[in-house]
Design a protein around this motif. Sequence first.
Motif, mmCIF file in Angstrom:
data_model
loop_
_atom_site.group_PDB
_atom_site.id
_atom_site.type_symbol
_atom_site.label_atom_id
_atom_site.label_comp_id
_atom_site.label_asym_id
_atom_site.label_seq_id
_atom_site.Cartn_x
_atom_site.Cartn_y
_atom_site.Cartn_z
ATOM 1 N N LYS A 37 12.205 -11.901 -6.379
ATOM 2 C CA LYS A 37 11.369 -12.346 -5.261
ATOM 3 C C LYS A 37 10.862 -11.151 -4.453
ATOM 4 C CE LYS A 37 11.501 -15.454 -1.230
ATOM 5 N NZ LYS A 37 12.298 -16.485 -0.519
ATOM 6 N N ALA A 38 11.747 -10.168 -4.204
ATOM 7 C CA ALA A 38 11.348 -8.997 -3.422
ATOM 8 C C ALA A 38 10.245 -8.214 -4.136
ATOM 9 C CB ALA A 38 12.566 -8.110 -3.174
ATOM 10 N N TYR A 39 10.378 -8.046 -5.445
ATOM 11 C CA TYR A 39 9.379 -7.265 -6.174
ATOM 12 C C TYR A 39 8.059 -8.017 -6.326
ATOM 13 C CZ TYR A 39 12.407 -3.324 -7.189
ATOM 14 O OH TYR A 39 13.200 -2.207 -7.063
ATOM 15 N N ILE A 40 8.109 -9.326 -6.418
ATOM 16 C CA ILE A 40 6.862 -10.096 -6.412
ATOM 17 C C ILE A 40 6.166 -9.916 -5.060
ATOM 18 C CG2 ILE A 40 5.887 -12.429 -6.402
ATOM 19 C CD1 ILE A 40 8.041 -13.170 -8.483
ATOM 20 N N ALA A 41 6.937 -9.980 -3.986
ATOM 21 C CA ALA A 41 6.371 -9.784 -2.644
ATOM 22 C C ALA A 41 5.741 -8.400 -2.513
ATOM 23 C CB ALA A 41 7.446 -9.983 -1.580
ATOM 24 N N ARG A 42 6.354 -7.423 -3.126
ATOM 25 C CA ARG A 42 5.794 -6.071 -3.076
ATOM 26 C C ARG A 42 4.424 -6.022 -3.731
ATOM 27 N NH1 ARG A 42 9.308 -0.809 -4.790
ATOM 28 N NH2 ARG A 42 8.304 0.636 -3.349
ATOM 29 N N GLY A 43 4.245 -6.782 -4.800
ATOM 30 C CA GLY A 43 2.965 -6.803 -5.485
ATOM 31 C C GLY A 43 1.855 -7.423 -4.670
ATOM 32 N N ILE A 44 2.203 -8.210 -3.660
ATOM 33 C CA ILE A 44 1.189 -8.866 -2.820
ATOM 34 C C ILE A 44 1.067 -8.172 -1.467
ATOM 35 C CG2 ILE A 44 0.424 -11.045 -1.811
ATOM 36 C CD1 ILE A 44 0.530 -11.070 -4.864
ATOM 37 N N ASP A 61 2.912 -5.271 -0.455
ATOM 38 C CA ASP A 61 3.415 -3.905 -0.481
ATOM 39 C C ASP A 61 4.804 -3.847 0.171
ATOM 40 O OD1 ASP A 61 3.165 -1.273 -1.328
ATOM 41 O OD2 ASP A 61 2.143 -0.608 0.468
ATOM 42 N N ASN A 62 5.158 -2.734 0.808
ATOM 43 C CA ASN A 62 6.509 -2.581 1.356
ATOM 44 C C ASN A 62 6.797 -3.541 2.504
ATOM 45 O OD1 ASN A 62 7.309 -0.582 -0.419
ATOM 46 N ND2 ASN A 62 6.672 1.091 0.920
ATOM 47 N N GLU A 63 5.736 -3.965 3.200
ATOM 48 C CA GLU A 63 5.935 -4.934 4.290
ATOM 49 C C GLU A 63 6.452 -6.267 3.758
ATOM 50 O OE1 GLU A 63 3.383 -2.941 3.999
ATOM 51 O OE2 GLU A 63 3.620 -1.716 5.807
ATOM 52 N N THR A 75 -1.440 -1.041 -7.716
ATOM 53 C CA THR A 75 -2.279 -1.280 -6.546
ATOM 54 C C THR A 75 -3.148 -0.055 -6.295
ATOM 55 O OG1 THR A 75 -2.303 -1.878 -4.190
ATOM 56 C CG2 THR A 75 -0.557 -0.415 -4.895
ATOM 57 N N PRO A 76 -4.427 -0.270 -5.913
ATOM 58 C CA PRO A 76 -5.223 0.859 -5.438
ATOM 59 C C PRO A 76 -4.774 1.189 -4.016
ATOM 60 C CG PRO A 76 -6.514 -1.148 -5.314
ATOM 61 C CD PRO A 76 -5.189 -1.531 -5.940
ATOM 62 N N GLY A 135 -6.641 13.102 -5.619
ATOM 63 C CA GLY A 135 -6.665 12.317 -6.844
ATOM 64 C C GLY A 135 -7.542 11.102 -6.669
ATOM 65 N N ILE A 136 -7.271 10.050 -7.491
ATOM 66 C CA ILE A 136 -8.127 8.859 -7.454
ATOM 67 C C ILE A 136 -7.529 7.749 -6.585
ATOM 68 C CG2 ILE A 136 -9.007 9.432 -9.741
ATOM 69 C CD1 ILE A 136 -7.489 6.938 -10.792
ATOM 70 N N GLY A 137 -6.232 7.856 -6.248
ATOM 71 C CA GLY A 137 -5.647 6.894 -5.315
ATOM 72 C C GLY A 137 -5.249 5.568 -5.917
ATOM 73 N N VAL A 138 -4.375 5.609 -6.942
ATOM 74 C CA VAL A 138 -3.811 4.367 -7.466
ATOM 75 C C VAL A 138 -2.319 4.546 -7.646
ATOM 76 C CG1 VAL A 138 -5.890 3.589 -8.671
ATOM 77 C CG2 VAL A 138 -4.204 4.983 -9.899
ATOM 78 N N GLU A 139 -1.588 3.450 -7.432
ATOM 79 C CA GLU A 139 -0.196 3.396 -7.867
ATOM 80 C C GLU A 139 -0.195 2.699 -9.219
ATOM 81 O OE1 GLU A 139 4.001 1.169 -6.710
ATOM 82 O OE2 GLU A 139 2.536 1.563 -5.119
ATOM 83 N N PHE A 140 0.447 3.328 -10.214
ATOM 84 C CA PHE A 140 0.395 2.777 -11.560
ATOM 85 C C PHE A 140 1.799 2.677 -12.146
ATOM 86 C CE2 PHE A 140 0.412 7.326 -12.219
ATOM 87 C CZ PHE A 140 1.251 7.488 -13.299
ATOM 88 N N ASN A 141 1.901 1.929 -13.222
ATOM 89 C CA ASN A 141 3.111 1.878 -14.024
ATOM 90 C C ASN A 141 2.706 1.707 -15.475
ATOM 91 O OD1 ASN A 141 5.865 1.809 -14.675
ATOM 92 N ND2 ASN A 141 6.349 0.519 -12.911
#
Length: 543
Positions: free
Chosen positions: A503-510, A512-514, A122-123, A106-112
Motif C-alpha cells: 500500500k505504501a509503495y502504491i501511494a508513492r507512485g501517486i 510521491d513521498n507525501e 515519475t518525471p 540531466g533530463i529529470g526522471v526517476e526510473f527503474n
Amino acid sequence: MSTHKNSNRAVRLPLYIAITLCVGVLIGANMAGSTSTPTSDFMKGLNKFRQVLTHIENDYVDEVDSEELVESAISNMLEELDPHTSYIPAKELELIQSRLEGNYEGIGVEFNIFKDTIHVVTPLSGGPSEKLGIRAGDKIVKVDGENVAGVGMTNQKVVEMLRGPGGSEVTVSIKRDGEDELINFTIERDVIPQYSVDVSYMVDDEIGYIKVARFANSTYLEFKEALLKLKDQGMKKLVIDLTGNPGGYLNRAVQIADEVLAGRQMIVYTDGKEKRYAEEHYSGEKGDFETGSLVIMMDEGSASASEIVAGAVQDHDRGLIVGRRSFGKGLVQLPIDLNDGSELRLTISRYYTPSGRSIQKMYKSGDLDEYYLEAYNRFENGEVYSSDSIKFNDSLVYKTDKGRIVYGGGGITPDYFVPLDTAQNTRYLNRLFNTNSLQEYTVLYAQENREELAEMGFETFRASFDVTDKMLKELVDVATDNGLKFNEKEFNRSKRLLRQLTKAYIARGIWDNEGFYPIFNEQDEIFQQAIQLMDEADQIAKR
C-alpha cells in the motif's frame, strides 16, 4: 573504496611504496599554509617512483596503462591509512559531488529497470522531461537511436547516458501504452534539483515529522522551510528522522542542531595532529524549535553528520534518541583537488560530541571489509534484536549536562533501544525487494490505476484502500516470473506487513513521498516508539 586486485604483485608493490611518497608531496603542495620542505628521503623516494614507472613503461613484457597502475596503487595505499581517506578519480567526482551539492544536470526522471526495460517511475517536478510531457509508465527503449531495452542495461549506464551538461540535448524514444508507434522526445538537459529532506508532515494535531535523507548543500534551507511549515500547522512536538542518513556537510549538521538548541551550547568539536584542524562549533543563532518535545530517530545506517546532531541533542538533554546504535563515522576529511581533476579526501581530524565522546568506532588499518561489514555483523551477533547484545566500553563513560550516563567507543547509543522486528520479516519478503518484484508490481499497479487513485485522494486512500488477496497473488506471480520461488510459510508470516508495504509503495507512485511515508511509518517500529515517547522527551527538556 574497493581493492583493485592484480596478480602481478611484483609490479605493484614497489609502486605502492613509491606513490606513498609521491602523494605526500601532492598533499603538501595543496594544503593551505603548508611550509614543510621535502627531505632527502622524500626525494629519493620520488626518484625511485620515476625509475620504476619508467622501467615498466619501457621494458615490461606487455603493454600497460600507466595511469591505471598509478590510480590502483593510490587506492590500495590509502586503504592502509583509515576507512575514510579516499581517492576519487575525476570521472567519478562529478556524480559524487552532485549528491552533496543538491543538484545535477540531466533530463529529470526517476526510473527503474524491470525485466530489462527502463520504466519512468515519475518525471521530476519542474524538470525538462515533465515540461515535454513524458509520463510515469513510459518505457525508454532508445537513447540517441541506441537500443536500451533487452540489452542488460544497468542503473549506472542509464545515468551516464541521460545525464549531461545543461543545454546539451538527448533524444529518447518512448513506448507508451495505447500507442502503436514509438514517441521521440528531444530533451534539452537542465539543472535538476535534488532534495535531501524527503518529507515533512503532521502526524496528529501536535506532532510534526521531518525525514532528512542526507546533509547536502541545500539541506538546512529545506529543513528550515519544513520546520516553519509544520509550525504554521500547529506543531508543538517534533520527530526528526535520521535513520539511514549517511551524513554529509558538517556545517549543515551544525545549522540544524542550532535550530533546536537554545543559547550558546557546543554542538561538536574536532581534534587532529595539526592545531589548525582543531575547531569548536557552537549554537548561537535564534532557532525555530528551541523548546518543545524533540525525538531523534536513528539506526545503524545513521552516520557522520547525523551522529553530530544526535550527539549534541543527547549530551545537552534536549530530547531523546530513539532507535539503534548509529554507524560510528567520526573521521573528518579534507578534500584536496589534484591536477588531473581527481580528488584526495584526507582524514585530518576526529569528531567529538560536547561531552567528549569520539564518534568514530574502532577500525583496523587495511581491513575495509571488516570495518564496513561491522554494521551488518550486528545482525549476526544479535545487537539489532536486543540491547543486551550491545557491548559498552566501561572505561569510556561520559555524562550529559543533567548527569545521564552515555558511552563512548563509537557511534551514538540511543536513549531508547528499538529492536528490529523479526515477527513478520522473512527471507521471502526480503527477496521480494532484492528481485525488484515489489517495486515492479506497485509501480505498474499505480500506473494502471492512476486516474482512479488520484481522484480518490490520499486521505481516502489511506483510510479505506485495502490490498486484497488477489493483489498479493498478482505480486507473487510477478516475483515468480522474476525467478523467486514461492514460500508459502514465509509469505503467510509476512502477509500483514506485506499488505502495508504494498500500500505504501502504491501511494508513492501517486503522491510521491507525501503518500509513502505516512503509510510506511504506520509499521515502522522506531517511528511508533518515537511517538509514544513524546511526553518523556518533553520532561527531559524541562528538567
